[in-house]
Write a protein that holds these residues in place. Sequence first.
Motif, PDB file in Angstrom:
ATOM      1  N   LEU A 212     -58.940 -15.856  14.025  1.00  0.00           N
ATOM      2  CA  LEU A 212     -58.602 -14.654  14.790  1.00  0.00           C
ATOM      3  C   LEU A 212     -58.946 -13.367  14.048  1.00  0.00           C
ATOM      4  CD1 LEU A 212     -57.332 -13.465  17.362  1.00  0.00           C
ATOM      5  CD2 LEU A 212     -55.105 -13.601  16.219  1.00  0.00           C
ATOM      6  N   ASP A 213     -58.628 -13.314  12.728  1.00  0.00           N
ATOM      7  CA  ASP A 213     -58.883 -12.080  11.979  1.00  0.00           C
ATOM      8  C   ASP A 213     -60.362 -11.885  11.663  1.00  0.00           C
ATOM      9  OD1 ASP A 213     -58.936 -14.246  10.257  1.00  0.00           O
ATOM     10  OD2 ASP A 213     -58.134 -13.137   8.552  1.00  0.00           O
ATOM     11  N   LYS A 214     -61.167 -12.937  11.873  1.00  0.00           N
ATOM     12  CA  LYS A 214     -62.599 -12.836  11.570  1.00  0.00           C
ATOM     13  C   LYS A 214     -63.452 -12.567  12.812  1.00  0.00           C
ATOM     14  CE  LYS A 214     -62.184 -16.150   7.719  1.00  0.00           C
ATOM     15  NZ  LYS A 214     -60.812 -16.627   7.987  1.00  0.00           N
ATOM     16  N   ILE A 215     -63.151 -13.257  13.919  1.00  0.00           N
ATOM     17  CA  ILE A 215     -64.011 -13.137  15.105  1.00  0.00           C
ATOM     18  C   ILE A 215     -63.291 -12.489  16.291  1.00  0.00           C
ATOM     19  CG2 ILE A 215     -65.450 -15.087  14.412  1.00  0.00           C
ATOM     20  CD1 ILE A 215     -63.983 -16.859  16.374  1.00  0.00           C
ATOM     21  N   GLY A 216     -62.013 -12.143  16.117  1.00  0.00           N
ATOM     22  CA  GLY A 216     -61.286 -11.443  17.164  1.00  0.00           C
ATOM     23  C   GLY A 216     -60.844 -12.347  18.306  1.00  0.00           C
ATOM     24  N   GLU A 217     -60.040 -11.765  19.193  1.00  0.00           N
ATOM     25  CA  GLU A 217     -59.466 -12.521  20.311  1.00  0.00           C
ATOM     26  C   GLU A 217     -60.533 -13.129  21.211  1.00  0.00           C
ATOM     27  OE1 GLU A 217     -56.662 -11.615  24.243  1.00  0.00           O
ATOM     28  OE2 GLU A 217     -56.566 -10.268  22.502  1.00  0.00           O
ATOM     29  N   ASP A 218     -61.532 -12.336  21.581  1.00  0.00           N
ATOM     30  CA  ASP A 218     -62.572 -12.845  22.485  1.00  0.00           C
ATOM     31  C   ASP A 218     -63.351 -13.985  21.845  1.00  0.00           C
ATOM     32  OD1 ASP A 218     -61.828 -11.019  24.395  1.00  0.00           O
ATOM     33  OD2 ASP A 218     -63.352  -9.533  23.836  1.00  0.00           O
ATOM     34  N   PHE A 241     -52.045 -14.034  20.189  1.00  0.00           N
ATOM     35  CA  PHE A 241     -53.122 -13.121  19.798  1.00  0.00           C
ATOM     36  C   PHE A 241     -52.574 -11.743  19.390  1.00  0.00           C
ATOM     37  CE2 PHE A 241     -55.625 -15.885  22.860  1.00  0.00           C
ATOM     38  CZ  PHE A 241     -56.221 -16.620  21.853  1.00  0.00           C
ATOM     39  N   HIS A 242     -51.357 -11.449  19.783  1.00  0.00           N
ATOM     40  CA  HIS A 242     -50.732 -10.169  19.425  1.00  0.00           C
ATOM     41  C   HIS A 242     -49.304 -10.446  18.956  1.00  0.00           C
ATOM     42  CE1 HIS A 242     -54.152  -8.285  21.426  1.00  0.00           C
ATOM     43  NE2 HIS A 242     -53.943  -9.109  22.426  1.00  0.00           N
TER      44      HIS A 242
END
Length: 456
Positions: A212-218, A241-242
């Motif tokens: 998650l912290d590398k490629i984001g939610e999408d 995710f949040h």
Amino acid sequence: MAQKPSIPKGTRDFSPMEVSKRNYIFSIIKRNFEQYGYQPIETPSFENSETLMGKYGEEGDRLIFKILNSGDYLDKVSTEELQEINYKKLTGKISEKALRYDLTVPFARYVVQHQHEIDFPFKRYQIQPVWRADRPQKGRFREFYQCDADVVGSTSLWQEVELVQLYDAVFSDLGLKGVTIKINNRKILSGIAEVIGAKDKLIDFTVALDKLDKIGEDGVKKEMVEKGISESAIEKVQPLFHFTGSIDEKIQKLSTLLATSAEGMKGVEELQFICDNLTKLGLRESVLDLDVTLARGLNYYTGAIFEVAPPKSVAMGSIGGGGRYDDLTGIFGLKDMSGVGISFGLDRIYLVLEELNLFPETVTTSTKALFINYGEKEAFYAMQAIQKLRLDAIKVELYPDAIKVGKQFAYADKRQIQYAVIVGETEMQEQKFGLKNLQTGEQTLLSFEELKEQLA
């Protein structure tokens, strides 16, 4: 002209200064390991392939350095097998050993092999190099040291509490403030997969979530879809995710999300115990954080999972990690031997300390004084004094050759030696020593006892 020598990618030579700094880190880690009751062991740099293979997942297996059998390593391979070019089948016949990938699996092998000689619970530490056929980049090498502390033979969660304290103690002693010790639990991840209807996709789900912290939610959602996780399952996991708030607030949210999962609620209970007690006991310099996306080592971690992030001012990956493994020794036939451990990433810790200028100046101090060599008689007189000073643990040395004095002083400057000891005819006659401070230029004539006192 001879070709300039080189070393393999992902490996390094270390200068005297670098080794001194690394030893400084080692000494603090080792001191804390022993203060917390851990005992040292060492295992071979290479193990039988069957000991390592299949213990780290498919990606881990790919990164294990295989060692060719000695002698005619193709001796057991038929012509048909060579022509078939089945590399997996071929590797098993030409390579029966491999460099260790980490210290945890060799430790599990050690425990099983020596189980009748060990007093349980067994607290061990190990500081040795490991090897991974990874792509070299900043802070990631193919040969690097791990510094591990593990306890086997106890299911008590007080071990997890103590290991977090151990992390905090080491980083505090290194002067590293603002380190974040992230914690999660494998049972929570299993529970989440269960309640969203993706229990059969646990590894795929958690590996994607961990990014998650590398490629984001999408990016995470895209990877989950590609791994066959349904849109409805991804919708249910949306709150993760949040996932913000204090540790207590996060635990409350997890309790609500995992209310229908017995395994998930067990994980919540374990996290609550660890976090509550650490909050009451307090940490010196580090910050504890519950991170539900943390999913390292899922092939053998069964309970708590740890990962340590450096201060936010430093762009660096994790500098430590670990977790609880309820049956790691079971892979070698010893069932129901729970363990928990952590590891320090020495090389990344080194880079962080260097970037933040946290190494004490005294770390690289070696020789305190250089005795200038004026000739054979003077050298013998100097060596008598040197011998006595070394018995008092004072670091001194004699320049080996009676060359021009200027060159000897230049050598001392390059070595950053603080003092030069001058022994000529006059000093010998008076049974004295000339001591020159190479930083200030001040020079004094001293007796041996005065010299020893000055250099001590």
